[in-house]
Design an enzyme around this catalytic site. Structure first.
Site, PDB file in Angstrom:
ATOM      1  CE  LYS A  52      38.713  57.722  32.441  1.00  0.00           C
ATOM      2  NZ  LYS A  52      37.733  58.799  32.671  1.00  0.00           N
ATOM      3  CD  GLN A  96      37.329  61.014  35.598  1.00  0.00           C
ATOM      4  OE1 GLN A  96      37.835  60.755  34.511  1.00  0.00           O
ATOM      5  NE2 GLN A  96      36.471  60.194  36.174  1.00  0.00           N
ATOM      6  CG  ASP A 119      34.208  61.059  28.655  1.00  0.00           C
ATOM      7  OD1 ASP A 119      34.439  59.853  28.836  1.00  0.00           O
ATOM      8  OD2 ASP A 119      34.620  61.968  29.402  1.00  0.00           O
TER       9      ASP A 119
HETATM   10  N1  GUN Z   1      33.239  59.843  35.869  1.00  0.00           N
HETATM   11  C1  GUN Z   1      32.732  58.577  35.972  1.00  0.00           C
HETATM   12  N2  GUN Z   1      32.726  57.975  34.771  1.00  0.00           N
HETATM   13  C2  GUN Z   1      33.238  58.864  33.887  1.00  0.00           C
HETATM   14  C3  GUN Z   1      33.490  58.810  32.480  1.00  0.00           C
HETATM   15  O1  GUN Z   1      33.220  57.820  31.778  1.00  0.00           O
HETATM   16  N3  GUN Z   1      34.045  59.934  31.938  1.00  0.00           N
HETATM   17  C4  GUN Z   1      34.312  61.044  32.670  1.00  0.00           C
HETATM   18  N4  GUN Z   1      34.823  62.101  32.037  1.00  0.00           N
HETATM   19  N5  GUN Z   1      34.087  61.128  33.968  1.00  0.00           N
HETATM   20  C5  GUN Z   1      33.562  60.031  34.572  1.00  0.00           C
END
Ligand code: GUN
Length: 293
Positions: A52, A96, A119
């Protein structure tokens, strides 16, 4: 059979976003800024977060990483979220997942300012998604919608079967595919661990979205001829053919299913790269105040 190239589509969208960022700079607007909170040392989470950050740099965003050990308390973590909520220079915030067991994930998600929840996990944003109001769509489902759009895949009136009911993928994509919109207007069935006749239901799918979390779960006999197959799974499994001794596979047995369907997303290079691009899109929306004014 056509391969849906998520990597190429993501690269295309990234260059569109980079162009928009350059235009924002030209007219004196602030550069979009995404903050990520990473707790503990989970290797997969570390990989996702660094992906990211790298993508943010590629499109010209600012990214900040807040790292904490796995034993951070819930109270401390909420303080950090609050601090970022109040920082006017930060447009988007992701925490995350997964989080350590002693932290209540719902409490943390609810502590995020909905206007920064890129998100799309906050209950307010989930509610807006269900009601088809402007909001941040969760990244993986949003990425899947963008693939349907870019490949001009017809969805209206189709039977869409979703395997899995997670908050992050299965549940939101099932809602989005049934909405009165394009992509959408499908008749959706959600299958999960308690579903009876799962194979038979899968065979009725014009569009099959596999997000069940088991490597190679979907076999050719579960897929209708010419179905569209979207594979959300990503698993690192042992391999005798690769140098590293491992390879990445999805929830779908690609070699056999690809011979039968009309479109398929590969793993890697399908849904995965689109997820990050969706997060960038949401961050851009946050910076432009397109959802929350
Ligand atoms: N863990 C797995 N997929 C995601 C996501 O799309 N966002 C976040 N914050 N954590 C994740």
């Amino acid at each position: 059979m056509k391969i849906i190239d998520g990597k190429a589509t993501a690269a295309e969208i990234k260059s569109e976003i980079a162009k928009e960022v350059a235009e924002m700079i030209d007219i004196g607007k602030d550069v979009p800024h995404l903050a990520a909170i990473l707790i503990g040392n989970d290797p997969a989470s570390q990989t996702y977060v660094s992906g990211k950050e790298k993508s943010c740099k590629e499109v010209g965003f600012i990214s900040s990483l807040y790292k904490f050990p796995a034993d951070i308390s819930e109270k401390e973590l909420i303080k950090v979220v609050d601090f970022i909520n109040k920082d006017d220079e930060i447009n988007g915030l992701i925490v995350q997942l997964p989080l350590p067991d002693h932290i209540n994930v719902n409490k943390i998600i609810e502590s995020i300012d909905p206007s920064k929840d890129v998100d799309g996990f906050h209950p307010l944003n989930v509610g807006k998604m269900v009601l088809n109001l402007p909001t941040y769509l969760p990244a993986t489902p949003y990425g899947i919608l963008q693939l349907f759009e870019r490949y001009n895949i017809e969805t209206v009136g189709k039977n869409c079967v979703v395997l899995g009911r997670s908050n992050i993928v299965g549940t939101p994509i099932s809602i989005l595919m049934s909405r009165k919109a394009y992509p959408g207007n499908c008749t959706v069935t959600v299958c999960h661990s308690k579903t009876k006749n799962l194979e038979k239901i899968c065979r009725s799918a014009d569009i099959l979205i596999a997000a069940i979390g088991t490597p190679g779960f979907v076999t050719a006999d579960m897929v209708k001829k010419d179905a569209v197959v979207i594979d959300v799974g990503i698993h690192r499994v042992k391999s005798t053919v690769t140098k590293s001794g491992y390879k990445l596979v999805g929830d779908v047995k690609f070699d056999e299913v690809s011979k039968k369907c009309s479109y398929i997303t590969p793993v890697p290079g399908g849904v995965g790269p689109m997820t990050i691009v969706s997060l960038l899109r949401n961050t851009l929306k946050a910076a432009k105040k397109e959802v929350y004014k």
